[in-house]
Design a protein around this motif. Structure first.
Motif, PDB file in Angstrom:
ATOM      1  N   GLN A 315       0.860  -1.190   0.000  1.00 49.81           N
ATOM      2  CA  GLN A 315       0.000   0.000   0.000  1.00 49.81           C
ATOM      3  C   GLN A 315       0.894   1.237   0.000  1.00 49.81           C
ATOM      4  O   GLN A 315       1.727   1.415   0.880  1.00 49.81           O
ATOM      5  N   GLN A 316       0.695   2.095  -1.007  1.00 52.62           N
ATOM      6  CA  GLN A 316       1.516   3.291  -1.151  1.00 52.62           C
ATOM      7  C   GLN A 316       0.680   4.551  -0.955  1.00 52.62           C
ATOM      8  O   GLN A 316      -0.329   4.747  -1.640  1.00 52.62           O
ATOM      9  N   GLU A 317       1.136   5.401  -0.041  1.00 48.92           N
ATOM     10  CA  GLU A 317       0.477   6.677   0.162  1.00 48.92           C
ATOM     11  C   GLU A 317       1.087   7.728  -0.757  1.00 48.92           C
ATOM     12  O   GLU A 317       2.034   7.460  -1.498  1.00 48.92           O
ATOM     13  N   SER A 318       0.579   8.943  -0.734  1.00 47.20           N
ATOM     14  CA  SER A 318       0.944   9.979  -1.706  1.00 47.20           C
ATOM     15  C   SER A 318       2.442  10.256  -1.706  1.00 47.20           C
ATOM     16  O   SER A 318       3.103  10.209  -0.666  1.00 47.20           O
ATOM     17  N   THR A 319       2.968  10.521  -2.899  1.00 52.34           N
ATOM     18  CA  THR A 319       4.374  10.869  -3.177  1.00 52.34           C
ATOM     19  C   THR A 319       5.356   9.799  -2.696  1.00 52.34           C
ATOM     20  O   THR A 319       6.540  10.086  -2.511  1.00 52.34           O
ATOM     21  N   SER A 320       4.903   8.590  -2.485  1.00 50.18           N
ATOM     22  CA  SER A 320       5.796   7.517  -2.051  1.00 50.18           C
ATOM     23  C   SER A 320       6.357   6.763  -3.257  1.00 50.18           C
ATOM     24  O   SER A 320       5.838   6.857  -4.371  1.00 50.18           O
ATOM     25  N   THR A 321       7.428   5.986  -2.996  1.00 54.43           N
ATOM     26  CA  THR A 321       8.080   5.207  -4.049  1.00 54.43           C
ATOM     27  C   THR A 321       8.287   3.780  -3.567  1.00 54.43           C
ATOM     28  O   THR A 321       8.773   3.553  -2.451  1.00 54.43           O
ATOM     29  N   TYR A 322       7.929   2.837  -4.417  1.00 57.78           N
ATOM     30  CA  TYR A 322       8.175   1.424  -4.125  1.00 57.78           C
ATOM     31  C   TYR A 322       8.844   0.790  -5.332  1.00 57.78           C
ATOM     32  O   TYR A 322       8.337   0.864  -6.454  1.00 57.78           O
ATOM     33  N   GLU A 323      10.015   0.172  -5.083  1.00 60.56           N
ATOM     34  CA  GLU A 323      10.755  -0.508  -6.135  1.00 60.56           C
ATOM     35  C   GLU A 323      10.883  -1.983  -5.790  1.00 60.56           C
ATOM     36  O   GLU A 323      11.270  -2.338  -4.674  1.00 60.56           O
ATOM     37  N   HIS A 324      10.554  -2.824  -6.751  1.00 60.56           N
ATOM     38  CA  HIS A 324      10.613  -4.269  -6.538  1.00 60.56           C
ATOM     39  C   HIS A 324      11.490  -4.894  -7.611  1.00 60.56           C
ATOM     40  O   HIS A 324      11.240  -4.715  -8.809  1.00 60.56           O
ATOM     41  N   ILE A 325      12.543  -5.620  -7.178  1.00 58.88           N
ATOM     42  CA  ILE A 325      13.436  -6.322  -8.096  1.00 58.88           C
ATOM     43  C   ILE A 325      13.470  -7.783  -7.690  1.00 58.88           C
ATOM     44  O   ILE A 325      13.761  -8.101  -6.533  1.00 58.88           O
ATOM     45  N   GLU A 326      13.180  -8.675  -8.620  1.00 61.01           N
ATOM     46  CA  GLU A 326      13.000 -10.091  -8.277  1.00 61.01           C
ATOM     47  C   GLU A 326      13.746 -10.995  -9.248  1.00 61.01           C
ATOM     48  O   GLU A 326      13.717 -10.788 -10.460  1.00 61.01           O
ATOM     49  N   VAL A 327      14.414 -12.025  -8.689  1.00 56.02           N
ATOM     50  CA  VAL A 327      15.004 -13.101  -9.482  1.00 56.02           C
ATOM     51  C   VAL A 327      14.571 -14.412  -8.847  1.00 56.02           C
ATOM     52  O   VAL A 327      14.859 -14.689  -7.679  1.00 56.02           O
ATOM     53  N   SER A 328      13.859 -15.244  -9.604  1.00 58.75           N
ATOM     54  CA  SER A 328      13.334 -16.509  -9.116  1.00 58.75           C
ATOM     55  C   SER A 328      13.800 -17.633 -10.031  1.00 58.75           C
ATOM     56  O   SER A 328      13.498 -17.630 -11.227  1.00 58.75           O
ATOM     57  N   THR A 329      14.542 -18.595  -9.466  1.00 58.43           N
ATOM     58  CA  THR A 329      15.085 -19.687 -10.274  1.00 58.43           C
ATOM     59  C   THR A 329      14.806 -21.064  -9.677  1.00 58.43           C
ATOM     60  O   THR A 329      15.067 -22.071 -10.335  1.00 58.43           O
ATOM     61  N   GLY A 330      14.318 -21.141  -8.434  1.00 57.78           N
ATOM     62  CA  GLY A 330      14.144 -22.427  -7.770  1.00 57.78           C
ATOM     63  C   GLY A 330      12.693 -22.851  -7.684  1.00 57.78           C
ATOM     64  O   GLY A 330      11.783 -22.162  -8.143  1.00 57.78           O
ATOM     65  N   GLY A 331      12.484 -24.019  -7.051  1.00 52.78           N
ATOM     66  CA  GLY A 331      11.140 -24.523  -6.827  1.00 52.78           C
ATOM     67  C   GLY A 331      10.608 -25.354  -7.975  1.00 52.78           C
ATOM     68  O   GLY A 331      10.753 -24.979  -9.144  1.00 52.78           O
ATOM     69  N   LYS A 332      10.003 -26.466  -7.650  1.00 53.28           N
ATOM     70  CA  LYS A 332       9.277 -27.236  -8.671  1.00 53.28           C
ATOM     71  C   LYS A 332       7.999 -26.495  -9.044  1.00 53.28           C
ATOM     72  O   LYS A 332       7.637 -26.409 -10.216  1.00 53.28           O
TER      73      LYS A 332
END
Length: 505
Positions: A315-332
């Motif tokens: 949940q992002q309020e006004s003038t906020s910044t959210y950065e998401h960087i993901e690397v997924s290589t495992g799991g059946k």
């Protein structure tokens, strides 16, 4: 949650169809009758003998457990509840109660459900789910947590382990630790005030019922945390390949960043031996206050026979910044659900994900961004490589630009490489735009490596195999280069190179 008893019938030339959920046996004695009885009573149903072809529909007060619930789901929920100790934290108790109520009407997902149309969960349903008890620390586990100098808190099989953590001195007012151990009345009050009406899927609710504790990360107003915080999840309890047993853990994290605060978080999921079986069912909730910034990195390298299901709610309020960087290589079976809600204007959201299948894996990303206010910005790039004939990747990305989200700038792009003839990818990028003053775009590309790219390398004396590895790595580099921490970035680069060339020292 005991199953209902079957009715007892004594009939002569009788055709009877009964759907019943009774706590005591029902006796029906008829002659030449055709009866359909639908009942959820604790007393026998009356049947009109004068008119034997009457269908009798009772209208009692239905027990929600027997009327709407999936018995298999309730069995898992009951097993989870029995495995956990009693609680002393009102917020955690409320979470469990709310999740339990939701499970009463939540069935196990199937391929007929649109969100799971391309995701086969039979691997989980055909296993014997076993909740994990509080782990005993072994000296061999300590090596898993000693490869970084960054402040680290460890979660072993869903349990917060201070003995395995390396938390350095944090800024004043910052709290990182168990929700059950919070001493500050101000922080407890803030957590109690936080309430989310969001309802995820079955796995979200199972986590709410089964989590033994909540890891709380609290950043007070105006505080900027300098060092990257590492949340390391280790799956220690496991079963052998081919075993029906599937140890089940439910780690949960709540991140509260107040107005003007900043923090960088890395979630890293690792397992023991790469052929072991277990199920990690994780949830992280992130609240980004006004003008605050959260950089969220996510690395998933579980066993290739494990199940990894994760929810990320933001949940992002006004003038906020959210950065998401993901690397997924495992799991059946690996599935990540992301739900992001912009609840104020001038909000920035950036999502960068890279998935890779090197065996008969399923890598699944379901994301949803909801923009409700003016001048919001969201940029999403998703990349995946399927390098096995039985591997598959799934991307279902939804960006919803509602009526009042004028002057929104939203972009979405997914690109996939299929390196084997029968490799599979299912992509569904979509924009839902109601506002009329926006700048939005999306696109999708699926292919193998292009011949002209390989020819460029071969014309300069580079063999085909080396050229392919270089191009594949550069395909992933667009996401990997976005990790804000250099040591994490180097670690991910090394891991991807090892997957591309297992013989490489």
């Amino acid at each position: 949650m005991a199953s209902a008893l079957a009715p007892i019938f004594s009939t002569k030339s009788t055709s009877v169809s009964v759907s019943s959920s009774l706590s005591t046996p029902t006796r029906i004695s008829t002659k030449s009758t055709s009866v359909s009885v639908y009942s959820s009573l604790s007393t026998p149903t009356r049947i009109n003998q004068k008119n034997p072809k009457v269908r009798v529909f009772t209208k009692p007060k239905l027990n929600p457990i027997s009327a709407f619930s999936d018995p298999y789901v309730l069995q898992i929920a009951e097993t989870l509840e029995d495995s956990l100790p009693s609680l002393s934290s009102p917020p955690l108790q409320k979470l469990r109660e709310t999740s339990s109520e939701t499970l009463l009407s939540t069935p196990w997902p199937s391929r007929k459900d649109e969100p799971f149309r391309f995701t086969d969960t039979s691997f989980l349903k055909n296993s014997r789910i076993e909740p994990i008890l509080p782990p005993k620390i072994q000296s061999s586990s300590l090596d898993v947590f000693s490869d970084t100098l960054l402040p680290t808190i460890s979660i072993l099989d869903g349990y917060i382990m201070n003995e395995l953590s390396q938390l350095k001195e944090l800024a004043s007012g910052v709290y990182v630790g168990s929700l059950l151990s919070v001493k500050s009345e101000a922080i407890l009050k803030r957590v109690s005030e936080y309430e989310s009406d969001f309802k995820g899927d079955l796995f979200w609710s199972l986590n709410g019922v089964g989590t033994p504790d909540v890891l709380l990360v609290y950043v007070p107003e105006g505080c900027k945390v300098e060092n990257t915080l590492v949340l390391r999840y280790i799956s220690g309890e496991s079963s052998d390949k081919g075993s029906k047993a599937l140890p089940f853990s439910n780690p949960r994290v709540l991140v509260l960043v107040e107005k003007g605060g900043e923090i960088s978080i890395v979630e890293e999921y690792v397992g023991g031996e790469k052929d072991k079986c277990y199920w990690s069912n994780s949830v992280i909730e992130v609240v980004v206050g006004e003008g605050a910034k959260v950089s969220h990195s996510y690395l998933q390298n579980q066993s290739l026979n494990a199940a990894h299901i994760k929810w990320t709610w933001v949940q992002q309020e006004s003038t906020s910044t959210y950065e998401h960087i993901e690397v997924s290589t495992g799991g059946k079976l690996s599935r990540h659900n992301i739900h992001i809600q912009q609840v104020g204007p001038d909000t920035v959201t950036e999502l960068s994900t890279f998935h890779m299948c090197i065996s008969d894996q399923t890598q699944d990303l379901h994301s949803r961004l909801v923009l409700d206010h003016p001048r919001g910005v969201s940029q999403q790039i998703h990349k995946c490589i399927v390098a096995h004939s039985s591997g598959q990747a799934v991307f279902d990305g939804n960006v919803q630009v509602n009526r009042y989200a004028q002057q929104t700038d939203a972009g979405q792009l997914t690109r996939s490489l299929l390196l084997e003839p029968r490799a599979t990818v299912n992509v569904k990028p979509n924009l839902q735009i109601i506002a009329d003053d926006v700048k939005c775009s999306h696109g999708a590309a699926i292919s193998d490596l292009e011949e002209d790219q390989l020819f460029y390398f071969r014309a300069r004396g580079v063999d085909v195999e080396t050229a392919r590895k270089a191009l594949i790595f550069s395909f992933a580099a667009e996401v990997v280069d976005r990790f804000p921490n250099a040591s994490i970035r180097k670690k991910v680069e090394t891991h991807i190179r090892e997957l591309l060339d297992p013989s490489r020292p």
